[in-house]
Design a protein around this motif. Sequence first.
Motif, PDB file in Angstrom:
ATOM      1  N   LEU A 127      52.087  21.162  -8.663  1.00  0.00           N
ATOM      2  CA  LEU A 127      52.914  21.250  -7.459  1.00  0.00           C
ATOM      3  C   LEU A 127      53.830  22.468  -7.502  1.00  0.00           C
ATOM      4  CD1 LEU A 127      53.724  17.473  -6.976  1.00  0.00           C
ATOM      5  CD2 LEU A 127      52.219  18.898  -5.559  1.00  0.00           C
ATOM      6  N   HIS A 128      54.275  22.832  -8.693  1.00  0.00           N
ATOM      7  CA  HIS A 128      55.096  24.042  -8.838  1.00  0.00           C
ATOM      8  C   HIS A 128      54.272  25.288  -8.480  1.00  0.00           C
ATOM      9  CE1 HIS A 128      58.254  26.656 -10.253  1.00  0.00           C
ATOM     10  NE2 HIS A 128      57.373  27.271 -11.023  1.00  0.00           N
TER      11      HIS A 128
ATOM     12  N   ARG B 121      51.694  25.311  -6.497  1.00  0.00           N
ATOM     13  CA  ARG B 121      51.530  25.231  -5.046  1.00  0.00           C
ATOM     14  C   ARG B 121      52.746  25.803  -4.333  1.00  0.00           C
ATOM     15  NH1 ARG B 121      54.095  22.810  -1.083  1.00  0.00           N
ATOM     16  NH2 ARG B 121      52.970  22.226   0.780  1.00  0.00           N
ATOM     17  N   ARG B 122      53.941  25.409  -4.794  1.00  0.00           N
ATOM     18  CA  ARG B 122      55.182  25.894  -4.181  1.00  0.00           C
ATOM     19  C   ARG B 122      55.246  27.418  -4.205  1.00  0.00           C
ATOM     20  NH1 ARG B 122      59.579  22.615  -6.182  1.00  0.00           N
ATOM     21  NH2 ARG B 122      59.433  21.579  -4.205  1.00  0.00           N
TER      22      ARG B 122
ATOM     23  N   THR C 152      55.004  29.497  -0.494  1.00  0.00           N
ATOM     24  CA  THR C 152      56.305  29.972  -0.023  1.00  0.00           C
ATOM     25  C   THR C 152      56.185  31.122   0.973  1.00  0.00           C
ATOM     26  OG1 THR C 152      57.497  29.151  -1.945  1.00  0.00           O
ATOM     27  CG2 THR C 152      58.507  30.977  -0.747  1.00  0.00           C
TER      28      THR C 152
ATOM     29  N   SER D 283      56.388  23.622   3.980  1.00  0.00           N
ATOM     30  CA  SER D 283      57.408  22.736   3.435  1.00  0.00           C
ATOM     31  C   SER D 283      57.166  22.457   1.953  1.00  0.00           C
ATOM     32  CB  SER D 283      57.419  21.420   4.210  1.00  0.00           C
ATOM     33  OG  SER D 283      58.370  20.552   3.665  1.00  0.00           O
ATOM     34  N   HIS D 284      58.271  22.387   1.199  1.00  0.00           N
ATOM     35  CA  HIS D 284      58.185  22.060  -0.227  1.00  0.00           C
ATOM     36  C   HIS D 284      58.560  20.612  -0.498  1.00  0.00           C
ATOM     37  CE1 HIS D 284      57.511  26.202  -1.177  1.00  0.00           C
ATOM     38  NE2 HIS D 284      58.678  26.569  -0.701  1.00  0.00           N
ATOM     39  N   ASP D 285      59.613  20.176   0.111  1.00  0.00           N
ATOM     40  CA  ASP D 285      60.151  18.862  -0.188  1.00  0.00           C
ATOM     41  C   ASP D 285      60.161  17.934   1.018  1.00  0.00           C
ATOM     42  OD1 ASP D 285      60.745  19.508  -2.892  1.00  0.00           O
ATOM     43  OD2 ASP D 285      62.447  20.677  -2.184  1.00  0.00           O
TER      44      ASP D 285
ATOM     45  N   SER E 275      58.667  13.209  -1.852  1.00  0.00           N
ATOM     46  CA  SER E 275      59.120  14.125  -0.803  1.00  0.00           C
ATOM     47  C   SER E 275      58.724  13.659   0.592  1.00  0.00           C
ATOM     48  CB  SER E 275      58.544  15.518  -1.057  1.00  0.00           C
ATOM     49  OG  SER E 275      57.129  15.485  -1.023  1.00  0.00           O
TER      50      SER E 275
END
Length: 139
Positions: free
Chosen positions: A30-31, A33-34, A38, A43-45, A55
């Motif tokens: 997921l990190h 992916r973030r 970006t 959306s991240h959260d 999230s």
Amino acid sequence: MDCFSVRANTSPRVAAEVITDFPAWARGMLHIRRILVTPFGLSHDGPKAADKVGSFPVESETDQELIAGFNDKHLDFRVSVTAKDGCVSLATWVHVHNAGGRLYLTAILPFHVLIARDALRRVAVATQKIDPRKRTTWT
């Protein structure tokens, strides 16, 4: 749309909390992916909400089902966690809006399946106190 199930006796809320408490390897994915999304403003959260699992804002909840998710510019995502008759099911569905959504879904789908199956294995382990080394039978 997909759905995975496992034998487990728990409520949808407890199962959803286990499902969204990702292990280190999934948090690492997921990190990544973030970092990758970006620049595209995804959306991240998830959006702010009074009630969330992970999230994902909770949209509805009954004794047998919890539905959470949100709409983003590239796709709409929902997750349903149901618990009935000693079985917990995790279903997800996605409605893509554009080529970016289709590309994103194609890229993440293999990882989504791994994360979903592992999440239900963790639900079974957490709720049935089974030996985590034993194979889980998927339905």
